[in-house]
Design a protein around this motif. Structure first.
Motif, short mmCIF file in Angstrom:
data_model
loop_
_atom_site.label_atom_id
_atom_site.label_comp_id
_atom_site.label_asym_id
_atom_site.label_seq_id
_atom_site.Cartn_x
_atom_site.Cartn_y
_atom_site.Cartn_z
N GLN A 32 35.30 -94.08 -12.18
CA GLN A 32 34.46 -93.32 -12.76
C GLN A 32 33.12 -93.69 -13.70
N SER A 33 33.19 -94.87 -14.16
CA SER A 33 32.12 -95.31 -14.76
C SER A 33 32.12 -96.45 -14.73
N GLU A 34 31.21 -97.32 -15.81
CA GLU A 34 31.83 -98.59 -15.24
C GLU A 34 33.06 -99.51 -16.57
N ASN A 35 32.83 -98.35 -17.16
CA ASN A 35 34.42 -98.21 -18.48
C ASN A 35 35.14 -97.83 -18.43
N SER A 36 35.67 -97.57 -17.32
CA SER A 36 36.41 -97.12 -16.84
C SER A 36 37.44 -97.61 -16.18
N TYR A 37 39.30 -97.65 -16.34
CA TYR A 37 39.92 -98.54 -16.38
C TYR A 37 41.37 -97.99 -15.23
N ILE A 38 41.41 -97.37 -15.23
CA ILE A 38 42.38 -96.50 -14.68
C ILE A 38 43.07 -97.16 -13.70
N PRO A 39 42.19 -96.98 -12.64
CA PRO A 39 42.29 -97.71 -10.93
C PRO A 39 42.38 -98.83 -10.98
N PRO A 75 44.71 -95.44 -6.23
CA PRO A 75 43.97 -94.55 -6.57
C PRO A 75 42.85 -95.41 -6.79
N GLY A 76 41.66 -94.62 -6.42
CA GLY A 76 40.65 -94.70 -6.58
C GLY A 76 38.81 -95.59 -5.19
N THR A 77 40.89 -95.12 -4.11
CA THR A 77 39.65 -95.86 -3.14
C THR A 77 39.35 -95.70 -2.14
#
Length: 737
Positions: free
Chosen positions: A489-496, A345-347
């Motif tokens: 999505q932001s510097e503090n996003s973690y899901i991917p 995800p997110g790639t």
């Protein structure tokens, strides 16, 4: 039960399996149907041959079909034997009886009376008492009468054995007068039209459990059950031996099993390679896949000039900047006959698909009509197809719809004899595709194509047997681009990042720490459901709806299982309201605005397993009698359901992680509990986490989460495709493409 008595008038529709729709002239009826006497009605049901000369008694129910109007749904029927001299003479002089015209019929009735048919069936020589009838003519008349009535006798006998009327007719339509003989001598040959369990039950009512034919049939059935249980395309003798003993209570020795396997091999029903045992059809699927992939690659790669200029134009147009791997993936897709693109995800997989399509259109200077004829965008599920369509602006569809799956015949109309013409075929969510579906897809497309397979090799594998995406990658025969760079999505996003850490078995020490898009809330037992309740109530207060939030869980049963969670979540997002219509079906209450999940493929209505919809209305129709009709909206596609159709849906406030594949959800809540221990493994947790787009909340036990992420048992599928591919390519002087 309601009934109508009368004559068949006209056929409107009939299928190969005996399902018929036609017009029926009513002469007599039960009280409920009395208003239709001397009128013509529409009937539906399963029948053998229907003749306009006969009188039939149909039993069933008069219902209103949302699409076709009033219909008498026939559950059983009987054909009446002609009674009275006039009826017998009419029958004998009809086209059903060969060699008997009106004069002969009159003579037979004058000589033998109204019991003529019974007397003829008892001894055809009785016809020699009729003036002008020879022995040969008597035989022809007798054979016509017996053949005419044998159908009813076959159906009666099949029903006595335990078959339903529909099953009996399916057998009759395939085997005709040999039906009873087939049931007696080789009942398991009916497996393509009747469920094995039903056949086995009927067989055991007639013969011993360890009969020769049953042992052979149970070995084949064991192959199938092991394949679908484990996802394997082959098994070992030890597994087979254990399965037939445990499931079918057949206690043969290993030496006896070897003898049976030798028979199946000689009959070309299985393939034996060293210690591996294959059902012939599974072996053929993998061989056909390898062959078709090799034939595609024989056409050679394409050259692409000025790629840097082309990609620069697309970047400017889309206001994006591709990394090195993304550019490589796009170029590989446009130059290689077969290319594979994988990433978590997110790639940027969706972005890449969009770019490949746009560049292909530009390079080949395609107009709108050309695009429709040349490019096919496919996915295993409706939601995954919709995601492709939204990204590219082009039509995308499920593989089943693309291959024109015929639900009634369970076969694809697009096949090796009737191929689709597309030149660029992009398949998303390839990890979800099983061996049978991929073999069918390759049969239905040409070899002079470009095939782009996109997916995430770390997600859950297909429900059916096979490990297609992984085997293609592991064969090392196709260009494969892995997208590693994650776009947060932001510097503090973690899901991917969390998804990648789960995949790599490398969770950071503070994986429970809260971030902008992620929160791990410790809870145990009953507290898990209570915490889900509180979070959903708070989310609702913030303006989020059931469309925004998706609860994903591994299992249906248990305190924190999907069934219980759906009851809870329905009470939060769509509570009882006296002004809102609802209906109770069994123990489940469905009401207007409920979120529901489609469980089976229904190509006629363009809805597929895993599609999520919303009940837009529940209406009561009184035509001719009271009936509830449910309208369910699947992304603008409104489909009508009767109560009997609701077995094909479930509430979807909470769904399984398996059913979530191919979908993305803005906000995901995922409970993790030791009660799920049988279903907690790395790929399952990875797949659930990677469904979340904007936020992810995990609720449960830290130790259960860690146990699951470290459990890799699901990766041990046994397949032969990788070897088949390598053999095909290397034996045909292919090098790595």
């Amino acid at each position: 039960m309601e009934y109508v008595r009368g004559k068949f008038k006209q056929m409107i529709f009939e299928s190969e399996n005996g399902y018929k729709v036609g017009l029926f002239r009513v002469k007599e009826a039960s009280l409920e149907m009395s208003e239709y006497v001397n009128k013509t009605i529409t009937f539906t049901g399963y029948f053998a041959e229907l003749n306009s000369e006969d009188v039939y008694k149909l039993y069933g129910q008069y219902v209103f079909n949302e699409r076709y109007g009033n219909q008498f749904q026939v559950s059983s029927y009987e054909r009446e034997e002609p009674k009275g001299k006039d009826a017998v003479m009419d029958f004998l002089s009809s086209s059903l009886v060969k060699g008997c015209g009106e004069k002969t019929a009159q003579a037979i009735v004058d000589t033998l009376g109204e019991d003529a048919l019974t007397l003829i069936k008892q001894d055809y020589l009785v016809l020699l008492h009729v003036p002008g009838i020879s022995v040969n003519k008597a035989k022809r008349i007798y054979n016509s009468i017996v053949k005419y009535q044998s159908t009813d006798e076959i159906i009666v006998n099949l029903k006595k054995l335990g078959f339903t009327i529909n099953e009996a007719l399916a057998i009759l339509n395939k085997w005709g007068e040999a039906s009873l003989e087939i049931v007696e001598t080789n009942i398991y040959s009916l497996i393509d039209i009747i469920d094995f369990t039903k056949l086995d039950k009927i067989f055991l009512s007639m013969k011993a459990c360890d009969s020769y034919e049953r042992v052979l049939a149970c070995i084949i059935e064991s192959f199938k059950r092991l394949s679908f249980k484990n996802g394997d395309t082959y098994c070992y003798k030890e597994e087979l031996f254990s399965n037939i003993r445990n499931e079918f209570k057949i206690f043969i020795t290993e030496e006896q099993l070897d003898e049976y396997l030798a028979i199946l091999k000689k009959n070309n029903e299985i393939v034996v390679l060293n210690n591996a045992l294959f059902l012939k059809e599974y072996y053929d699927y993998e061989e056909e896949i390898a062959l078709n992939l090799e034939l595609i690659c024989r056409h050679g790669n394409k050259k692409l000039q000025h790629f840097d200029d082309l990609i620069a134009g697309i970047q400017k147009e889309n206001n994006v900047k591709y990394n090195v791997d993304q550019k490589k993936a796009i170029k590989n897709a446009l130059t290689n006959r077969i290319s594979i693109i994988t990433g978590g995800p997110g790639t940027g997989k969706t972005t890449i698909i969009n770019s490949i399509v746009k560049l292909y259109i530009r390079i080949n200077n395609l107009n709108y009509k050309d695009v429709i004829n040349e490019i096919a965008l496919l996915a295993p599920t409706g939601r995954a197809a919709k995601k492709m369509s939204d990204s590219t602006g082009l039509s995308a569809m499920t593989i089943h719809r693309y291959l024109k799956w015929n639900k009634e015949k369970d076969e694809f109309q697009i096949n090796e004899y009737n191929k689709n013409p597309h030149k660029l075929i992009i398949v998303d969510e390839t990890s979800m595709i099983d061996t049978y579906l991929f073999a069918s897809l390759l049969k239905g497309i040409g070899h002079n194509i470009m095939l782009v397979l996109v997916g995430d090799a770390n997600q859950l594998p297909s429900v059916g047997p096979g490990l297609i995406l992984n085997d293609l990658i592991d064969s090392d025969m196709f260009v494969h681009t892995t997208l590693e760079q994650i776009y947060r999505q932001s510097e503090n996003s973690y899901i991917p990042v969390l998804a990648k850490e789960i995949k790599d078995h490398n969770l950071r020490s503070d994986f429970m720490a809260q971030t902008d898009d992620y929160n791990f809330l410790p809870a145990r037992g009953l507290a898990i459901k209570e915490m889900i309740r509180k979070i959903c109530l708070m989310s609702k207060e913030k303006g989020l709806t059931e469309e925004d939030i998706q609860v994903l869980a591994p299992m249906y049963k248990g305190e924190n299982g999907i069934d219980n969670l759906n009851i809870l979540l329905q009470s939060i997002f769509n509570p009882h309201d006296k002004d809102k219509k609802e209906a109770k079906v069994g123990d489940v209450i469905y009401r207007v605005h409920d979120k529901v999940l489609q469980l089976v493929n229904d190509p006629d209505n363009n809805i597929f397993n895993g599609d999520i919809g919303y009940i837009s209305s529940i209406d009561t129709i009184i035509n001719p009698k009271k009936k509830e009709v449910f309208t369910i909206n699947f992304d603008g596609n409104e489909v009508l359901y009767g109560r009997e159709d609701l077995i094909n849906i479930k509430h979807a406030y909470a769904i399984t992680i398996h059913k979530s594949q191919g979908s993305e959800f803005a906000h995901v809540i995922m409970p993790i509990s030791k009660a799920y221990y049988k279903m907690l493994y790395n790929k399952l947790i990875y797949t659930g986490v990677s469904r979340a787009k904007k936020s992810l909340i995990i609720i449960g036990e830290e130790e259960s989460f860690l146990m699951g992420t470290n459990n890799d048992y699901s990766t041990q599928r046994k397949t032969y495709l990788k070897t088949q591919i390598m053999n095909k390519f290397l034996n045909n002087d292919h090098t790595t493409i």
